[in-house]
Design a protein around this motif. Structure first.
Motif, PDB file in Angstrom:
ATOM      1  N   THR A  24       5.828  -3.371   3.531  1.00 55.09           N
ATOM      2  CA  THR A  24       5.361  -4.744   3.327  1.00 55.09           C
ATOM      3  C   THR A  24       4.108  -5.001   4.162  1.00 55.09           C
ATOM      4  OG1 THR A  24       7.638  -5.466   2.927  1.00 55.09           O
ATOM      5  CG2 THR A  24       6.026  -7.169   3.422  1.00 55.09           C
ATOM      6  N   ILE A  25       4.121  -4.571   5.426  1.00 55.43           N
ATOM      7  CA  ILE A  25       2.935  -4.709   6.276  1.00 55.43           C
ATOM      8  C   ILE A  25       1.771  -3.921   5.698  1.00 55.43           C
ATOM      9  CG2 ILE A  25       2.000  -4.195   8.569  1.00 55.43           C
ATOM     10  CD1 ILE A  25       4.883  -4.592   9.645  1.00 55.43           C
ATOM     11  N   LEU A  26       2.060  -2.706   5.238  1.00 57.01           N
ATOM     12  CA  LEU A  26       1.019  -1.867   4.645  1.00 57.01           C
ATOM     13  C   LEU A  26       0.415  -2.539   3.423  1.00 57.01           C
ATOM     14  CD1 LEU A  26      -0.528   0.810   4.551  1.00 57.01           C
ATOM     15  CD2 LEU A  26       1.371   1.777   3.231  1.00 57.01           C
ATOM     16  N   ALA A  27       1.243  -3.137   2.581  1.00 54.22           N
ATOM     17  CA  ALA A  27       0.738  -3.819   1.380  1.00 54.22           C
ATOM     18  C   ALA A  27      -0.200  -4.957   1.762  1.00 54.22           C
ATOM     19  CB  ALA A  27       1.904  -4.341   0.549  1.00 54.22           C
ATOM     20  N   PHE A  28       0.205  -5.773   2.731  1.00 54.02           N
ATOM     21  CA  PHE A  28      -0.664  -6.869   3.168  1.00 54.02           C
ATOM     22  C   PHE A  28      -1.992  -6.324   3.688  1.00 54.02           C
ATOM     23  CE2 PHE A  28       3.357  -9.506   4.166  1.00 54.02           C
ATOM     24  CZ  PHE A  28       3.328 -10.084   2.901  1.00 54.02           C
ATOM     25  N   HIS A  29      -1.937  -5.253   4.454  1.00 48.75           N
ATOM     26  CA  HIS A  29      -3.153  -4.639   5.000  1.00 48.75           C
ATOM     27  C   HIS A  29      -4.057  -4.140   3.876  1.00 48.75           C
ATOM     28  CE1 HIS A  29      -5.752  -2.404   7.704  1.00 48.75           C
ATOM     29  NE2 HIS A  29      -5.449  -1.261   7.104  1.00 48.75           N
ATOM     30  N   VAL A  30      -3.472  -3.455   2.908  1.00 50.48           N
ATOM     31  CA  VAL A  30      -4.257  -2.937   1.782  1.00 50.48           C
ATOM     32  C   VAL A  30      -4.915  -4.076   1.017  1.00 50.48           C
ATOM     33  CG1 VAL A  30      -4.105  -1.767  -0.448  1.00 50.48           C
ATOM     34  CG2 VAL A  30      -2.896  -0.824   1.526  1.00 50.48           C
ATOM     35  N   PHE A  31      -4.145  -5.116   0.708  1.00 50.10           N
ATOM     36  CA  PHE A  31      -4.684  -6.212  -0.093  1.00 50.10           C
ATOM     37  C   PHE A  31      -5.818  -6.933   0.639  1.00 50.10           C
ATOM     38  CE2 PHE A  31      -0.226  -6.589  -2.143  1.00 50.10           C
ATOM     39  CZ  PHE A  31      -0.507  -5.514  -2.966  1.00 50.10           C
ATOM     40  N   LEU A  32      -5.689  -7.088   1.953  1.00 48.88           N
ATOM     41  CA  LEU A  32      -6.755  -7.724   2.725  1.00 48.88           C
ATOM     42  C   LEU A  32      -7.991  -6.842   2.777  1.00 48.88           C
ATOM     43  CD1 LEU A  32      -4.629  -9.220   5.641  1.00 48.88           C
ATOM     44  CD2 LEU A  32      -5.954 -10.539   3.969  1.00 48.88           C
ATOM     45  N   GLN A  33      -7.787  -5.549   3.002  1.00 47.59           N
ATOM     46  CA  GLN A  33      -8.922  -4.632   3.083  1.00 47.59           C
ATOM     47  C   GLN A  33      -9.627  -4.475   1.741  1.00 47.59           C
ATOM     48  OE1 GLN A  33     -10.175  -3.030   5.927  1.00 47.59           O
ATOM     49  NE2 GLN A  33      -8.793  -4.495   6.914  1.00 47.59           N
ATOM     50  N   GLU A  34      -8.853  -4.499   0.661  1.00 47.07           N
ATOM     51  CA  GLU A  34      -9.418  -4.307  -0.679  1.00 47.07           C
ATOM     52  C   GLU A  34      -9.901  -5.612  -1.306  1.00 47.07           C
ATOM     53  OE1 GLU A  34      -9.879  -1.273  -2.420  1.00 47.07           O
ATOM     54  OE2 GLU A  34      -9.588  -0.600  -0.352  1.00 47.07           O
ATOM     55  N   LYS A  35      -9.748  -6.701  -0.558  1.00 53.50           N
ATOM     56  CA  LYS A  35     -10.289  -8.004  -0.960  1.00 53.50           C
ATOM     57  C   LYS A  35      -9.862  -8.418  -2.381  1.00 53.50           C
ATOM     58  CE  LYS A  35     -14.326  -7.814   2.083  1.00 53.50           C
ATOM     59  NZ  LYS A  35     -13.773  -6.735   2.918  1.00 53.50           N
ATOM     60  N   VAL A  36      -8.562  -8.447  -2.574  1.00 52.39           N
ATOM     61  CA  VAL A  36      -8.046  -8.887  -3.875  1.00 52.39           C
ATOM     62  C   VAL A  36      -8.219 -10.400  -4.013  1.00 52.39           C
ATOM     63  CG1 VAL A  36      -6.378  -7.002  -3.977  1.00 52.39           C
ATOM     64  CG2 VAL A  36      -5.699  -9.194  -2.972  1.00 52.39           C
ATOM     65  N   ASP A  37      -8.289 -10.870  -5.252  1.00 54.82           N
ATOM     66  CA  ASP A  37      -8.373 -12.309  -5.510  1.00 54.82           C
ATOM     67  C   ASP A  37      -7.018 -12.977  -5.370  1.00 54.82           C
ATOM     68  OD1 ASP A  37     -11.173 -12.371  -6.179  1.00 54.82           O
ATOM     69  OD2 ASP A  37     -10.655 -11.432  -8.089  1.00 54.82           O
ATOM     70  N   LEU A  38      -5.958 -12.211  -5.599  1.00 58.73           N
ATOM     71  CA  LEU A  38      -4.608 -12.733  -5.477  1.00 58.73           C
ATOM     72  C   LEU A  38      -3.654 -11.579  -5.255  1.00 58.73           C
ATOM     73  CD1 LEU A  38      -2.647 -12.956  -8.651  1.00 58.73           C
ATOM     74  CD2 LEU A  38      -5.118 -12.750  -8.957  1.00 58.73           C
TER      75      LEU A  38
END
Length: 578
Positions: free
Chosen positions: A185-199
């Motif tokens: 779950t932490i990894l997913a949040f990190h990936v999404f922030l780094q990859e700059k997703v819209d949602l």
């Protein structure tokens, strides 16, 4: 074992854990040696497998699960621990607000709802993140960007970033590391922030209130799919207790939607929404949406039960779009002090939404694969309600295939169930499907040393898995008035006589591959690949396959566990393992 070099250095206890599970066994006439927790040998580009091996050291063992159950009297400690791990990984809870999250829970259909929602919003051109569980074949399936699992290189890069920060700080925190799901779950949040997703579409793991995904403070919208009885040791043993847990994802002022629920569950959700001051709406039936089409909305996912999931997805995506860019004043706005459950007025889905629903794919759920004369029907149903939906779908689609078959069809069930689930009750539901064979195996992809680290499970011993298979076989025989097979016994490190000698209706195999190879009798070229090991079987077991050889086609229902379905897909869809 070479890929474990970094892991071995972390402690001899973990190494001993590996050695303990190296033992020989004999099932269904197959001579096998288990290495259920060993990994593939070192080869060039093995960094991804090395990361997965290290991730597997965080798998929650039985004692940790018991600790989680004990913590239920102080559940806020779980979220406090999650917040601490998040900060140790270099993230702040406040940063998650920027992910514009859609948070979804439920007992049945939450993953499908997320898949519909993600596809719709991706169809609008938004860059999407999608976190789900469990994975079927590879762990990176859990973290998706624009609908695709993140690549092995990307997973490996971000994995070591997060793991490294947590490992460096563990001595200052009593040597603690997050368990498997918390880490992902932490990894997913990190990936999404780094990859700059819209949602980010975030699927709850278990429950809601104290699930580690509920560290989210400000989702844009929340959803609850169909509720039922599951994970009772953690969530409670009544629909009311489970509904209370699921309603824990509600946030003050954040719109929430639910499909129609049993009256007792709906009453609890209504009270939760009132207490939290969360506006709650009930989704309309899919048939009530206005379209320009002369026929009902077409869904990419099969099964009548997917219609409520699609309706929920329409509401979630519609609400997200309004907040993001549409600002449609026609949408009903409920005051924060709303004390009731509102019925949503169906809107007219846009052409993009209609296409999104039709284009949605979600492997392992009501999935059909036709390989020449063998057709596989795969569904990861593992609760009573989901099994009922699976059976309804299977009967309908299998009948369609049988009508076009070139001759007699042999019907085979491949089943396994895990955890605390009532497999005997699920098997009883399957009896009226009139299978020619019922085959049972553990969620072990293949009984050789090169098994994939992505599908390793340290939580259950091989002995326990095999015992569960024997119990399932016994339940099936009792349901079919065949009688118990008293010759069946589990003798570790010795010859096992697991196949009844007098009846040809049930068999137990040591792994998924050996079960599939016996069922298909060489008629699926994917399973006869020279690269796959074919384990020898007794002549008596071969003789039982006469009806399979004589049939014009073989239809196989694979169900009872998403892990079983994932293990089957690893063999049946080789591209899923690349």
């Amino acid at each position: 074992m070479v890929c474990m070099s970094r892991v071995w250095q972390r402690g001899s206890g973990f190494a001993a854990r590996f050695r303990k599970q190296d033992w020989a066994s004999r099932l269904a006439g197959l001579s096998v040696r288990y290495y259920s927790t060993k990994t593939a040998p070192q080869i060039p580009g093995m960094e991804y497998q090395d990361a997965v091996c290290t991730l597997n050291t965080l798998q929650t063992n039985a004692s940790a699960l018991e600790q989680v159950r004990r913590e239920r009297s102080h559940p806020q400690q779980q979220l406090h621990a999650m917040r601490s791990f998040l900060e140790r990984a270099g993230l702040k809870v406040e940063e998650l607000d920027h992910l514009n999250i859609i948070h979804v829970t439920g007992t049945k259909g939450k993953g499908s709802t997320c898949a519909f929602t993600e596809q719709i919003l991706r169809s609008y051109g938004f860059r999407t993140g999608f976190y789900s569980s469990p994975h079927l074949v590879q762990v990176r399936e859990r973290i998706r960007i624009n609908g695709q699992p993140i690549g092995k290189e990307l997973f490996t890069k971000y994995f070591w970033q997060v793991y490294g920060r947590l490992d460096e700080t563990k001595d200052a925190h009593g040597g603690t590391m997050p368990a498997y799901f918390r880490f992902l779950t932490i990894l997913a949040f990190h990936v999404f922030l780094q990859e700059k997703v819209d949602l980010a579409v975030i699927e709850v793991g278990i429950g809601g209130a104290y699930d580690c995904t509920n560290i989210i403070r400000r989702p844009w919208v929340c959803g609850i799919s169909s509720l039922g009885i599951d994970h009772t040791q953690i969530l409670g043993d009544t629909i009311e207790k489970i509904a209370w847990q699921k309603g824990g994802i509600f946030k003050t002022g954040v719109p929430a939607f639910t499909v129609r629920q049993p009256e007792e569950a709906m009453a609890v959700l209504r009270d939760r929404a009132k207490d939290i001051k969360c506006p709650l709406w009930v989704c309309p039936d899919l048939e009530n949406y206005q379209t320009d089409l002369s026929e009902p909305l077409r869904l990419g996912l099969a099964g009548q039960h997917q219609r409520s999931n699609a309706s929920l997805a329409l509401q979630l995506s519609h609400t997200w779009l309004q907040k993001r860019c549409l600002r449609d004043k026609s949408f009903p706005a409920a005051p924060v002090e709303n004390t009731g459950v509102l019925q949503v007025t169906p809107f007219k889905p846009s052409p993009v939404m209609v296409k999104g629903l039709a284009d949605t794919e979600w492997p392992g759920r009501n999935q059909t694969l036709k390989h020449g004369e063998v057709t596989y029907f795969l569904d990861g149903a593992h609760t009573m309600r989901s099994m009922q939906a699976c059976i309804h779908w299977f009967r309908e689609v299998a009948a369609q295939h049988e009508r076009t078959a070139s001759g007699p069809v042999a019907r085979v069930l491949l089943f396994n169930a895990t955890g605390e689930r009532d497999s005997a009750a699920m098997l009883k539901l399957l009896v009226p499907c009139h299978f020619d064979f019922a085959v049972f195996c553990p969620n072990i992809t293949e009984a050789i040393t090169s098994c994939n680290a992505d599908q390793q499970n340290f939580n259950v011993s091989v002995e326990n898995m095999l015992t569960r298979c024997l119990d399932n076989e016994r339940s099936w025989r009792l349901h079919n008035n065949i009688g118990d097979n008293r010759g069946t016994q589990l003798l570790i490190e010795d010859s096992l006589s697991l196949v009844p000698e007098r009846k040809a209706d049930t068999l137990v195999f040591p792994c998924i591959l050996s079960a599939l190879q016996w069922i298909t009798q060489g008629r699926d070229s994917v399973l006869t690949d020279p690269a796959k090991t074919v384990l020898p079987v007794k002549p008596s077991v071969k003789a039982k396959a006469a009806s399979l050889c004589d049939a014009a086609e073989i239809h196989v229902l694979i169900t009872g566990s998403l892990h079983l379905v994932g293990g089957a897909l690893k063999h049946l869809d080789p591209a899923s393992s690349k």
